[in-house]
Design an enzyme around this catalytic site. Structure first.
Site, PDB file in Angstrom:
ATOM      1  N   SER A  24      31.758 -17.684   3.957  1.00 30.48           N
ATOM      2  CA  SER A  24      31.475 -16.357   4.541  1.00 30.48           C
ATOM      3  C   SER A  24      31.688 -16.359   6.049  1.00 30.48           C
ATOM      4  O   SER A  24      32.287 -15.440   6.614  1.00 30.48           O
ATOM      5  CB  SER A  24      30.023 -15.957   4.255  1.00 30.48           C
ATOM      6  OG  SER A  24      29.825 -15.728   2.894  1.00 30.48           O
ATOM      7  N   GLY A  95      38.041 -11.587  -2.755  1.00 30.16           N
ATOM      8  CA  GLY A  95      37.426 -10.270  -2.620  1.00 30.16           C
ATOM      9  C   GLY A  95      36.938 -10.017  -1.210  1.00 30.16           C
ATOM     10  O   GLY A  95      37.025  -8.889  -0.696  1.00 30.16           O
ATOM     11  N   ASP A 315      25.598 -16.142  -5.410  1.00 27.19           N
ATOM     12  CA  ASP A 315      26.691 -17.077  -5.707  1.00 27.19           C
ATOM     13  C   ASP A 315      26.195 -18.384  -6.317  1.00 27.19           C
ATOM     14  O   ASP A 315      26.984 -19.153  -6.870  1.00 27.19           O
ATOM     15  CB  ASP A 315      27.494 -17.376  -4.438  1.00 27.19           C
ATOM     16  CG  ASP A 315      28.371 -16.194  -4.036  1.00 27.19           C
ATOM     17  OD1 ASP A 315      28.698 -15.369  -4.908  1.00 27.19           O
ATOM     18  OD2 ASP A 315      28.712 -16.091  -2.843  1.00 27.19           O
TER      19      ASP A 315
END
Length: 430
Positions: A24, A95, A315
């Site tokens: 991230s 994504g 996740d």
């Protein structure tokens, strides 16, 4: 069809692991560095395929990005420094790349087509299409769920909006905030549950201004960002596989070094401690939100995982499901319907794979009911193109005493953890 034969019947896992950089944070460092003014340097970047998709997209948008001395150097020219790409932007399996870059390109005066691989092409983009349309962007995908490919025509005169997220999604929040940096006026995003806040933290790190008040984020645009030096911590989502392996394989003791522990990401640590995990935090740096985690084999018990905890470990739920198959009693995961629109339908795929190995899992609309402990056996399995499913299966295989575990499409693991199997072999002291 050639399937990978996974290691089974492992003895205790011993050793030290430096997990790869946080996915991230790596994405966001590249994205913000590309539109900040000046030279951004990133240390510890994850070199997985998803982040490489983000880097390639910005190269196609005219940003100079190169590796120097184990750092990524990004020559940012500000929001005005992006050029219309000569080709389609291919986001691969990512994504995050598609949703965040769509938000960023919302304020650009050109059109772009964004595509992805087979898995990404099945992931709904309606969640970003609707708010971006409200801001004045022409954007559309396929069918009413707006599946990729996405066609986007940016708008230099973006309108600020107040938007209440219908789902808990850091990616949707981030797409709106990246657009809001280029809109004139006050944009507010109201979250359903608090999700990972890397975008908010990093906008501020790059000199941007926003106000976070509980579930409400307020940003007044337009703003310019300034280049920074970023150090990416280890990814807690990758560390989670070793954390669980250490807890469920008898006699194991592992040290996971330099793991990022941003509080919006530490749900897994709270859950495993509640289930009875023996873990010790070493060299905790609260300011940098980094710690090393020592984990030893522990007797685990079932628990309930739901509500506001879910976005903080979304996740990690596949590997938590494996943990639950080895815990005493029932574990109930609910409010996790978001798992159904990840790289795969993770509720169904986790249930099918672990049940094929002998687990006792019932899939529900928004989660799983898992009864443990169960003995796991060999099976033929696949990642179905989902990196986290592949790593979960590889850890499950270590518990198998009878039969072989074969894994198809193991290359999916390259998405987030290119050295996973190398690290696994190092920890298996036969």
């Amino acid at each position: 069809m050639k399937r990978m034969k996974l290691r089974t019947n492992a003895g205790p896992l011993q050793g030290t692991i430096q997990v790869p950089g946080d996915k991230s944070i790596s994405h966001r460092a590249v994205i913000l560095g590309a539109v900040a003014k000046g030279e951004t340097r990133v240390k510890g970047l994850l070199k997985g395929e998803d982040v490489l998709s983000t880097i390639q997209a910005f190269r196609n948008l005219g940003v100079r990005i190169e590796e120097k001395d184990d750092q990524l150097v990004i020559e940012g020219q500000g929001f005005q420094g992006l050029n219309a790409p000569c080709q389609t932007l291919n986001m691969g399996n990512s994504g995050t790349s598609m949703r965040l870059i769509a938000g960023l390109l919302a304020g650009q005066p050109f059109s772009v087509k964004m595509i992805g691989d087979e898995s990404l092409s099945k992931r709904p983009m309606d969640r970003i299409v609707y708010p971006l349309k409200q801001m004045g962007v022409e954007i559309s995908g396929e069918t009413d769920r707006q599946f990729p490919p996405l066609q986007l025509q940016g708008n230099r005169n973006l309108q600020p909006i107040t938007y209440t997220l219908p789902i808990s999604s850091a990616q949707v929040k981030s797409a709106i905030l990246l657009a809001a940096l280029q809109a004139k006026g006050t944009t507010q995003v109201v979250e359903k549950e608090i999700t990972r806040n890397h975008t908010e933290e990093m906008i501020q790190q790059f000199g941007g201004r926003l106000i976070v008040d509980g579930k409400r984020i307020t940003l007044v645009g337009p703003q310019q960002l300034t280049a920074q030096e970023i150090t990416v911590p280890g990814d807690i989502s990758s560390a989670a596989f070793w954390l669980v392996a250490g807890l469920i394989i008898p006699g194991s003791e592992l040290l996971l070094k330099n793991v990022g522990v941003n509080p919006t990401r530490t749900g897994i640590l709270e859950v495993v401690e509640k289930m009875g995990a023996q873990i010790v935090y070493e060299d905790m740096n609260k300011k940098e939100q980094v710690t090393s985690i020592r984990v030893v084999y522990s007797n685990m018990k079932g628990t309930i995982i739901s509500g506001g905890l879910i976005p903080r470990l979304i996740d990690e739920l596949p590997i938590i499901a494996l943990l639950a198959t080895q815990a005493q009693g029932t574990t109930c995961i609910k409010d996790a319907q978001e798992l159904r629109v990840k790289e795969t339908d993770r509720i169904q795929v986790v249930t099918d794979i672990l049940n094929s190995m002998g687990a006792n899992i019932k899939a529900t609309a928004d989660g799983m009911i898992i009864k443990g402990p169960t003995v796991l056996y060999g099976a033929n399995t696949s990642t179905y193109g989902d990196h986290r499913i592949g790593m979960m299966t590889a850890i499950a295989a270590l518990l198998v005493k009878q039969g072989q575990v074969h894994l198809d499409k193991e290359e999916a693991i390259m998405t987030s953890y290119p050295t996973f199997f190398k690290d696994l072999e190092r920890l298996c002291h036969d």
